[in-house]
Design an enzyme around this catalytic site. Structure first.
Site, PDB file in Angstrom:
ATOM      1  N   ARG A  69      -3.229   6.739   1.181  1.00  0.00           N
ATOM      2  CA  ARG A  69      -3.711   7.975   1.829  1.00  0.00           C
ATOM      3  C   ARG A  69      -2.735   8.625   2.789  1.00  0.00           C
ATOM      4  O   ARG A  69      -2.943   9.768   3.186  1.00  0.00           O
ATOM      5  CB  ARG A  69      -5.035   7.681   2.545  1.00  0.00           C
ATOM      6  CG  ARG A  69      -6.191   7.580   1.574  1.00  0.00           C
ATOM      7  CD  ARG A  69      -7.466   7.174   2.278  1.00  0.00           C
ATOM      8  NE  ARG A  69      -7.281   5.862   2.872  1.00  0.00           N
ATOM      9  CZ  ARG A  69      -8.280   5.090   3.310  1.00  0.00           C
ATOM     10  NH1 ARG A  69      -9.520   5.524   3.255  1.00  0.00           N
ATOM     11  NH2 ARG A  69      -8.027   3.907   3.825  1.00  0.00           N
TER      12      ARG A  69
ATOM     13  N   ASP B 278      -6.712  -2.622  -7.358  1.00  0.00           N
ATOM     14  CA  ASP B 278      -7.241  -3.253  -6.152  1.00  0.00           C
ATOM     15  C   ASP B 278      -7.586  -4.708  -6.436  1.00  0.00           C
ATOM     16  O   ASP B 278      -7.914  -5.066  -7.569  1.00  0.00           O
ATOM     17  CB  ASP B 278      -8.486  -2.515  -5.647  1.00  0.00           C
ATOM     18  CG  ASP B 278      -8.766  -2.863  -4.192  1.00  0.00           C
ATOM     19  OD1 ASP B 278      -8.156  -2.245  -3.300  1.00  0.00           O
ATOM     20  OD2 ASP B 278      -9.551  -3.795  -3.946  1.00  0.00           O
TER      21      ASP B 278
ATOM     22  N   ARG C 129      -6.408  11.726  -5.593  1.00  0.00           N
ATOM     23  CA  ARG C 129      -7.636  11.016  -5.216  1.00  0.00           C
ATOM     24  C   ARG C 129      -8.815  11.993  -5.188  1.00  0.00           C
ATOM     25  O   ARG C 129      -9.910  11.668  -5.647  1.00  0.00           O
ATOM     26  CB  ARG C 129      -7.405  10.361  -3.862  1.00  0.00           C
ATOM     27  CG  ARG C 129      -8.586   9.810  -3.152  1.00  0.00           C
ATOM     28  CD  ARG C 129      -9.012   8.478  -3.723  1.00  0.00           C
ATOM     29  NE  ARG C 129      -9.955   7.847  -2.814  1.00  0.00           N
ATOM     30  CZ  ARG C 129     -11.184   8.285  -2.608  1.00  0.00           C
ATOM     31  NH1 ARG C 129     -11.622   9.337  -3.247  1.00  0.00           N
ATOM     32  NH2 ARG C 129     -11.977   7.644  -1.745  1.00  0.00           N
TER      33      ARG C 129
ATOM     34  N   ARG D  78       0.818  -1.223   0.000  1.00  0.00           N
ATOM     35  CA  ARG D  78       0.000   0.000   0.000  1.00  0.00           C
ATOM     36  C   ARG D  78       0.854   1.276   0.000  1.00  0.00           C
ATOM     37  O   ARG D  78       0.454   2.294   0.555  1.00  0.00           O
ATOM     38  CB  ARG D  78      -0.943   0.037   1.208  1.00  0.00           C
ATOM     39  CG  ARG D  78      -2.044  -0.996   1.163  1.00  0.00           C
ATOM     40  CD  ARG D  78      -3.244  -0.464   0.395  1.00  0.00           C
ATOM     41  NE  ARG D  78      -4.316  -1.430   0.368  1.00  0.00           N
ATOM     42  CZ  ARG D  78      -5.417  -1.349   1.110  1.00  0.00           C
ATOM     43  NH1 ARG D  78      -5.591  -0.338   1.914  1.00  0.00           N
ATOM     44  NH2 ARG D  78      -6.336  -2.277   1.023  1.00  0.00           N
TER      45      ARG D  78
ATOM     46  N   TYR E 106     -15.068 -11.327   0.057  1.00  0.00           N
ATOM     47  CA  TYR E 106     -15.772 -10.074  -0.280  1.00  0.00           C
ATOM     48  C   TYR E 106     -16.977 -10.351  -1.175  1.00  0.00           C
ATOM     49  O   TYR E 106     -18.027  -9.724  -1.032  1.00  0.00           O
ATOM     50  CB  TYR E 106     -14.814  -9.093  -0.967  1.00  0.00           C
ATOM     51  CG  TYR E 106     -13.770  -8.528  -0.033  1.00  0.00           C
ATOM     52  CD1 TYR E 106     -14.042  -7.419   0.760  1.00  0.00           C
ATOM     53  CD2 TYR E 106     -12.514  -9.116   0.079  1.00  0.00           C
ATOM     54  CE1 TYR E 106     -13.098  -6.913   1.629  1.00  0.00           C
ATOM     55  CE2 TYR E 106     -11.553  -8.621   0.954  1.00  0.00           C
ATOM     56  CZ  TYR E 106     -11.851  -7.523   1.725  1.00  0.00           C
ATOM     57  OH  TYR E 106     -10.914  -7.032   2.595  1.00  0.00           O
TER      58      TYR E 106
END
Ligand code: CP3
Length: 357
Positions: A36, A82, A45, A32, A159
């Site tokens: 952020r 992703d 973003r 990652r 998921y």
């Protein structure tokens, strides 16, 4: 298959360490690393508006992939995308609910739905991912390797079945326990589709591959082997057959007890989280695979002197000799100060320097 075997990346620290060849210092990249915690990521973003637009626009995905390379000169870049893009393009309808993470509009809610899943043509359904890989490859320094990736069949299935993130994975586990044949068909379908997708990333320019089994640790050893491990082994088998020169890293979080079985898949390297010591991992499988890890990402939220000391402990735990790629034991969190990442990178570079190589 168009694999680049004699690329300018061949002698990079990262690819050498994966081959367990000696290097001048331990290579480092972070799971990652584009994310952020970086203000420049948050700016792009915000311009994109939402995560799917960011991941779905090759120019923007390329830009955020390169940001951590510019800032820290990491030894590898990882494609910005992703693990949920593949199920999204199987028709499940990915979206993000603020504060709650990823959600699917159409989760897998029946055995019948499993047998209707399409096998996407990676260059068509996920053509924008391949465009991003080609663009990133062009824009990256020629000597910096690019990692392509996908989720493991089990982790992606959690998921798809739960409809989003989960703490207990109860629905997904109930499928394995009550409908094992249907669950096996789902894992096989995801393994083949994922292998198609990874092979296409190599054709587009990825130098190495990684499979994220973030939730393998939620399964008993028996269920892990039958459903998660076997499906990852099939992916490794296909990558080995179709891109024999491309290293493949398996990261099964919380699966320290399964390292031997994971190494038996024939993968190139294993990601290790902080609950397993690298010395122990190395003693068990280090003559067969390289190891990647394993600093607890929380360390990056502590004082610089603590970060440096804990980083040196990870290097010492692996010890001398080839076959270590420094990384965190899981993804970096958004609350990390970018200056603290610099402390980590500087420490790895200083403390791992070897006079010969
Ligand atoms: O490592 C990288 O820099 C490459 C990009 C990457 C992302 N996700 C970007 C992303 C990779 C390799 C992933 C993998 C991924 N995605 C995993 C496996 C690794 C792991 O962390 O266990 C999983 C389980 C996911 C699923 C996922 N995607 C979740 C749970 C979330 C929400 C997380 C959150 O903190 O809100 C995402 C979204 C996502 N994927 C973000 C990023 C940078 C945050 C999106 C944003 O900017 O709002």
């Amino acid at each position: 298959m168009t694999e680049s075997t004699h690329s300018p990346r061949h002698d990079s620290r990262f690819l050498k360490a994966l081959r367990r060849e000696p290097v001048d210092r331990t290579p480092i990249w972070l799971m990652r690393q584009a994310g952020r915690y970086l203000p420049e990521y948050r700016a792009v973003r915000a311009r994109a508006g939402d995560f799917l637009t960011l991941a779905g626009t090759p120019e923007l995905a390329c830009e955020v992939t390169l940001q951590p390379i510019r800032r820290y000169d990491f030894d590898a870049a990882i494609l910005f995308s992703d693990i949920l893009i593949l199920p999204h393009e199987m028709g499940l309808g990915l979206h993000f609910v603020t504060g709650e993470g990823p959600r699917f509009h159409r989760p897998l809610d029946s055995v019948a739905a499993i047998d209707k899943l399409p096998r996407p043509d990676p260059n068509d359904a996920t053509g924008y991912v391949m465009d991003a890989v080609r663009m990133i490859r062009r824009e990256l320094p020629a000597s910096t390797p690019l990692i392509g990736f996908a989720g493991s069949p089990w982790t992606v299935a959690t998921y798809m079945i739960e409809g989003g993130s989960s703490k207990t994975f109860s629905r997904a586990k109930r499928l394995l326990l009550q409908h094992p044949e249907a669950a096996e068909r789902l894992m096989t379908h995801l393994a083949e589709s994922t292998a198609d997708y990874l092979v296409a990333q190599v054709a587009a320019g990825a130098d190495a591959l990684m499979v994220f089994d973030s939730w393998g640790g939620a399964l008993s050893p028996e269920l892990f082997r039958r459903f998660s491990l076997n499906s990852m082994a099939r992916i490794v088998e296909r990558v080995r057959a179709e891109c024999p020169a491309t290293p493949i890293i398996l990261f099964a979080k919380g699966c320290g007890s399964q390292l031997e079985a994971l190494a038996d898949t024939g993968c190139t390297a294993l990601g290790v989280d902080w609950t397993t010591s690298l010395a122990d991992a190395r003693a068990r499988v280090g003559d067969r695979v390289a190891l990647q890890g394993n600093l607890d990402p929380t360390v990056l939220t502590t004082r610089p002197d603590v970060i440096a000391a804990e980083t040196e402990k990870v290097l010492a735990d692996f010890g001398d000799g080839p076959g270590h790629v420094f990384n965190l034991g899981h993804g970096i969190t958004p609350d990390v100060d970018p200056e603290h990442v610099q402390v980590l990178v500087d420490t790895v570079r200083r403390a791992s320097e070897r006079p010969t190589a």
